[in-house]
Write an enzyme that holds these catalytic residues in place. Structure first.
Site, PDB file in Angstrom:
ATOM      1  CG  HIS A   1      -2.092   0.833   1.171  1.00 49.08           C
ATOM      2  ND1 HIS A   1      -3.084   0.666   0.230  1.00 49.08           N
ATOM      3  CD2 HIS A   1      -2.474   1.900   1.924  1.00 49.08           C
ATOM      4  CE1 HIS A   1      -4.021   1.581   0.405  1.00 49.08           C
ATOM      5  NE2 HIS A   1      -3.668   2.346   1.423  1.00 49.08           N
TER       6      HIS A   1
ATOM      7  CE  LYS B   1      -7.467   8.458   1.119  1.00 44.95           C
ATOM      8  NZ  LYS B   1      -7.893   9.016   2.417  1.00 44.95           N
TER       9      LYS B   1
ATOM     10  CE  LYS C   1      -3.698   7.126   1.186  1.00 41.16           C
ATOM     11  NZ  LYS C   1      -3.777   8.241   2.138  1.00 41.16           N
TER      12      LYS C   1
ATOM     13  CG  ASP D   1      -4.688  11.406   1.202  1.00 42.82           C
ATOM     14  OD1 ASP D   1      -4.169  12.533   1.345  1.00 42.82           O
ATOM     15  OD2 ASP D   1      -4.907  10.635   2.154  1.00 42.82           O
TER      16      ASP D   1
ATOM     17  CD  GLU E   1      -7.671  12.343   2.387  1.00 41.72           C
ATOM     18  OE1 GLU E   1      -8.474  11.754   1.619  1.00 41.72           O
ATOM     19  OE2 GLU E   1      -7.249  11.837   3.444  1.00 41.72           O
TER      20      GLU E   1
ATOM     21  CG  ASP F   1      -6.435  12.885   6.757  1.00 41.58           C
ATOM     22  OD1 ASP F   1      -6.760  12.877   7.963  1.00 41.58           O
ATOM     23  OD2 ASP F   1      -5.996  11.860   6.189  1.00 41.58           O
TER      24      ASP F   1
ATOM     25  CE  LYS G   1      -7.770   9.685   8.476  1.00 40.94           C
ATOM     26  NZ  LYS G   1      -6.430   9.600   7.896  1.00 40.94           N
TER      27      LYS G   1
ATOM     28  CD  GLU H   1     -10.145   7.501   4.574  1.00 39.10           C
ATOM     29  OE1 GLU H   1      -9.834   7.775   3.400  1.00 39.10           O
ATOM     30  OE2 GLU H   1      -9.494   7.912   5.558  1.00 39.10           O
TER      31      GLU H   1
HETATM   32  C1  MUC Z   1      -4.874   8.914   4.990  1.00 43.10           C
HETATM   33  O1  MUC Z   1      -4.059   9.815   5.051  1.00 43.10           O
HETATM   34  O2  MUC Z   1      -5.968   9.179   4.537  1.00 43.10           O
HETATM   35  C2  MUC Z   1      -6.583   6.379   4.741  1.00 43.10           C
HETATM   36  C3  MUC Z   1      -6.821   5.590   3.662  1.00 43.10           C
HETATM   37  C4  MUC Z   1      -5.589   5.192   3.154  1.00 43.10           C
HETATM   38  O3  MUC Z   1      -5.354   4.467   2.184  1.00 43.10           O
HETATM   39  O4  MUC Z   1      -4.599   5.737   3.895  1.00 43.10           O
HETATM   40  C5  MUC Z   1      -5.176   6.377   4.997  1.00 43.10           C
HETATM   41  C6  MUC Z   1      -4.495   7.556   5.512  1.00 43.10           C
HETATM   42 MG    MG Z   2      -5.485  11.244   4.198  1.00 40.08          MG
END
Ligand code: MUC
Ligand code: MG
Length: 374
Positions: free
Chosen positions: A21, A166, A168, A197, A223, A248, A272, A326
């Protein structure tokens, strides 16, 4: 007789992920859950979880610091105290220990679980009552490979598992990231909404360039594009673009939410429990955000089932979750340490039924996966 907290045990549990991941600051191959077992004098056990991402790469608490700070500082504040007065116990933790919100969240969760079991109520009922029993859950595409991400997205859509994605980004050059995101959005078309994000990876000038291109590509939400503490910058980006910003890392609790709103931020916040010191603090942030016209999103620190269930009980009490949730953490892990996994179906997850969190530890799995030397 008033029940009292008798003892607290913390365990580190290492679970492999189903695939690497990839986030801007780390690539995860394993997730470490910090599990709290809290025993009370009436025989009730409450369970909780505190979890972070990538050791110390995501935030200032590591799994090891969470365990150690519970064992050495927080547990001694709680043991011997009456079990049922959550307000008093929260005040003890918050006045005598600074920060360490993930550790506090694990303990608050265990207190809520125990109180729910004691009263025969779910955690959502303790928090005022659930407005939903099925919550939408997106999936994060973070294999690091465009083709693999597209295949993964179609698989999830075909399984009716997830309908929003989402991505990254932030680890690569901005033009490469934009190409990757635009290719995935183009492949999915109108079948799914796509967000990104950035996990703080850009400075503001890079963010302006990147967001303009992402907006043109049809991305729905951006994000945390810039560093957490740059509230004024995040507010400027929110005012500049049509595509909304999601705060976030910039926002942990109600005070952060207030300061972000006062800086002129609009858009949405990721709630969170780990950032806010527990479900109650996260709901306080929800209240401030709603009052400021800011949308809500149920966020994860990629917790396992116990932490995910705790958050779901909190999010279920909210009338409107503008951007859904999420809460897919357990699906990223190859195995679980509870007897009954959460039920993911129809693009979301069912709120587990109480009493308490509505989830129970599987002792065999726990002893298999727990870290033996820590
Ligand atoms: C984040 O920063 O959002 C949440 C979902 C994901 O894949 O990583 C987290 C952390
Ligand atoms: Mg995030």
């Amino acid at each position: 007789m008033t029940a009292r907290i008798e003892s607290i045990e913390t365990l580190l549990v290492d679970l492999p992920t189903i695939r690497p991941h990839k986030l801007s600051m780390t690539t995860m191959a394993c997730q470490t859950l910090v599990i709290v077992r809290m025993w009370h004098s009436d025989g009730i056990e409450g369970i909780g979880e505190g979890t972070t991402i990538g050791g110390l790469s995501y935030g200032p608490e590591s799994p090891e610091s969470i365990k150690r700070n519970i064992d050495c500082y927080l547990a001694p504040l709680l043991v011997g105290e009456p079990s049922s007065n959550l307000n008093a116990l929260r005040a003890r933790m918050h006045t005598q220990v600074r920060g360490n919100t993930i550790a506090k969240s694990a303990l608050e969760t265990a207190l809520l679980d125990a109180q729910g079991k004691r009263l025969g109520l779910s955690v959502a009922e303790l928090l005022g009552g659930a407005r939903h029993d099925h919550l939408p859950v997106l999936w994060t595409l973070a294999s690091g490979d465009t083709r693999k991400d597209i295949d993964e997205a179609f698989q999830r859509l075909d399984d009716r598992r997830h309908g929003d994605f989402k991505l990254k980004i932030g680890a690569n050059a901005v033009d490469d990231d934009v190409r990757h995101v635009a290719a995935i959005k183009a492949a999915l078309g109108d079948r799914a909404s796509v967000r990104v994000d950035v996990n703080q990876a850009w400075d503001e000038a890079t963010a302006v360039r990147g967001i303009a291109a992402l907006q043109d590509a049809g991305i729905a939400l951006i994000e945390q594009p810039i560093p957490a503490r740059e509230h004024a910058g995040l507010a400027r980006l929110a005012q500049r673009f049509v595509v909304p910003m999601l705060a976030d890392e910039a926002v942990a609790d109600a005070r952060d939410g207030f300061s972000l709103a006062a800086a002129g931020f609009s858009g949405a916040v990721a709630l969170k429990i780990a950032k806010a010191g527990g479900p109650r603090g996260a709901l306080e942030l929800a209240g401030v955000s709603r009052a400021a016209g800011i949308g809500l999103y149920g966020g994860t620190m990629l917790e396992g089932t116990i932490g995910t269930a705790a958050a779901l009980h909190a999010w279920a009490t909210l009338g409107e979750l503008t951007w859904g949730t999420e809460m897919f953490g357990p699906l990223l892990l190859t195995d679980d340490i509870v007897t009954e996994p959460l039920n993911y179906h129809e693009f979301g997850v069912d709120l587990p039924r109480g009493p308490g969190l509505g989830v129970a530890l599987d002792e065999d799995k726990l002893s298999f996966y727990r870290r033996k030397d820590g």
